[in-house]
Design an enzyme around this catalytic site. Sequence first.
Site, PDB file in Angstrom:
ATOM      1  N   GLU A 155      -5.339  -0.719   0.937  1.00 41.70           N
ATOM      2  CA  GLU A 155      -4.464  -0.925  -0.121  1.00 41.70           C
ATOM      3  C   GLU A 155      -4.224  -2.242  -0.722  1.00 41.70           C
ATOM      4  O   GLU A 155      -3.637  -2.670  -1.799  1.00 41.70           O
ATOM      5  CB  GLU A 155      -3.384  -0.142   0.038  1.00 41.70           C
ATOM      6  N   HIS A 214      -5.436  -1.938   6.243  1.00 40.24           N
ATOM      7  CA  HIS A 214      -4.554  -2.102   4.939  1.00 40.24           C
ATOM      8  C   HIS A 214      -5.594  -2.103   3.680  1.00 40.24           C
ATOM      9  O   HIS A 214      -6.045  -3.294   3.032  1.00 40.24           O
ATOM     10  CB  HIS A 214      -3.623  -3.493   4.670  1.00 40.24           C
ATOM     11  N   CYS A 219      -1.228   1.857   8.594  1.00 44.85           N
ATOM     12  CA  CYS A 219      -0.752   0.827   9.781  1.00 44.85           C
ATOM     13  C   CYS A 219       0.217   1.383  10.436  1.00 44.85           C
ATOM     14  O   CYS A 219       0.139   2.513  11.152  1.00 44.85           O
ATOM     15  CB  CYS A 219      -0.417  -0.225   9.054  1.00 44.85           C
TER      16      CYS A 219
END
Length: 255
Positions: free
Chosen positions: A179, A177, A89
């Site tokens: 993660e 994202h 990001c």
Amino acid sequence: MPRVLVFQHVAVEPLGTLDALIRARGHRIRFHNFERDPDAQPNVDRYRGLIVLGGPMNVEDQNRRPHLKTELRSIERALEQGKPVLGICLGAQLLAHVLGATVQRHRQAEIGWYDMHMSAEGRSDPVLGAAGERLPVFQWHSYAYELPHGATHLARTETCEQQAFRFGSNAYGFQFHLEADAEVIERWLGLPSFRAELTAAGLPADADTIRAETVKLAAATRHSADAVFNNFLDLVGRPNRRRPLPSRGMPAWSD
């Protein structure tokens, strides 16, 4: 000694699922949280890889947030040393900026779940290729980068062309994202500042819609996310193990 350096901007944007994967490799993680210590001067020379996480600030905020200049210099240093770099990001935007690309407000924010489509290069990429041709990914951004000169475009969504790129053989920028698990997403949805950003974006999906989609998609994408991240961590490798001490009267081990 720690082997993976992580730049964190705010506590609510953590490594997420990446944390356990890195530790399973036997690495220690050294965090620099610039919200807590904006004057930190990390030395990337000591580490095998660099991961730069997301945050609410933007590349253009360097005068108000001088730590961003510190991060840009560190990313440049890591690239010069040929070390694996992963930007997520904001981290992807900082990496793109170091490589000379423009980063600016995107015409439409992306918040929530979006189908990401791989380019031909993305499908064959040694890291992102594990995601297949299409993967639902979680997004939370209103800025985007242009593809850096010399970089390889790896993925897009219908509303944002630049979702992933590779520079050289081991530097990656992910706008999304991957993660973020359900716990992280719920934390974001519960924060007033995040909720205000979601409302201001004027998107069709509200917090309840995102929660419902997260129930359906977060666990389903976890296998692909782990595979992608493990491919990146293959570039970092495993930490050197100490040689066993020789027994008395016996020769030392040798490789």
